[in-house]
Write an enzyme that holds these catalytic residues in place. Structure first.
Site, short mmCIF file in Angstrom:
data_model
loop_
_atom_site.label_atom_id
_atom_site.label_comp_id
_atom_site.label_asym_id
_atom_site.label_seq_id
_atom_site.Cartn_x
_atom_site.Cartn_y
_atom_site.Cartn_z
N SER A 1 -8.89 77.22 72.94
CA SER A 1 -9.38 76.37 74.03
C SER A 1 -10.47 77.10 74.78
O SER A 1 -10.49 78.33 74.84
CB SER A 1 -8.21 76.03 74.97
OG SER A 1 -8.63 75.13 75.96
N ASP A 2 -11.38 76.32 75.36
CA ASP A 2 -12.43 76.92 76.18
C ASP A 2 -12.76 75.96 77.32
O ASP A 2 -12.67 74.74 77.15
CB ASP A 2 -13.68 77.20 75.35
CG ASP A 2 -14.59 78.20 76.06
OD1 ASP A 2 -14.24 79.39 76.10
OD2 ASP A 2 -15.62 77.78 76.62
#
EC number: 3.6.1.9
Length: 196
Positions: free
Chosen positions: A75-76
């Protein structure tokens, strides 16, 4: 049974992913930090950039895990103000400039989440609008002095002291913290993690 692996060293993402299991004693995951090059490519939109990073983190995590029995989640999160991506501040002056720019403005927080088992990779992008109240220079300097802004995209953490500056949000709160819960559960369902 597939092993769920979180490719992130973020304690916030770890806490959020733990919520996905609803306290099920069978639900668990391993954590490993996947380091990737997070440079922005010329001409790449903010949306494409954050999705690419999430996918690259998941893929790097799978390579690091080294076994084929895993579903790896990457995730970012990025903060976007007037089309400009605000990453983590380089230093206190950078944090001050970011917070001054966010003061009284509405910005976007984009979080991408990706899952891969090596055969298929699925991703989702969640965009949340965040409205900041007006900040005085005193507010900004006092906040920077706490150290909280220094490892956060956009120089603030909504779940911490930075939440004091958030007037309203339109969208997913958990996505602003770092992992959109509804979309994460949906992706894990789709990739058929046995633990979900």
């Amino acid at each position: 049974m597939m092993q769920l692996v979180l490719a992130s060293s973020s304690p916030r993402r770890r806490e959020l992913l733990a919520q996905v299991g609803f306290g099920d004693p069978e639900f668990g995951f391993e954590v490993l930090a996947a380091d990737i090059d997070e440079s922005h490519r010329a001409g790449e939109t903010a949306e494409d950039f954050v999705v690419r990073l999430a996918i690259e983190k998941a893929s790097a995590g799978l390579a690091l895990w080294g076994k084929s029995d895993a579903v790896v989640l990457g995730s970012d999160t990025i903060v976007v103000l007037d089309g400009e991506i605000l990453g983590k501040p380089k230093d206190e002056l950078d944090a001050k400039q970011m917070l001054s720019a966010l003061s009284g403005q509405c910005h976007s927080v984009m979080t991408a989440v990706a899952v891969t088992d090596g055969k298929q990779t699925l991703s989702r992008l969640v965009e949340t609008k965040v409205q900041f109240c007006g900040l005085t220079e005193e507010d900004i300097l006092a906040y920077i002095a706490t150290g909280e802004p220094m490892d956060k995209a956009g120089a603030y953490g909504i779940q911490g002291l930075g939440g004091c500056f958030v007037e309203s949000i339109d969208g997913s709160y958990s996505a602003v913290v770092g992992l959109p819960l509804v979309e994460t559960r949906n992706l894990l369902d789709k990739i058929k993690v046995a633990a979900i």
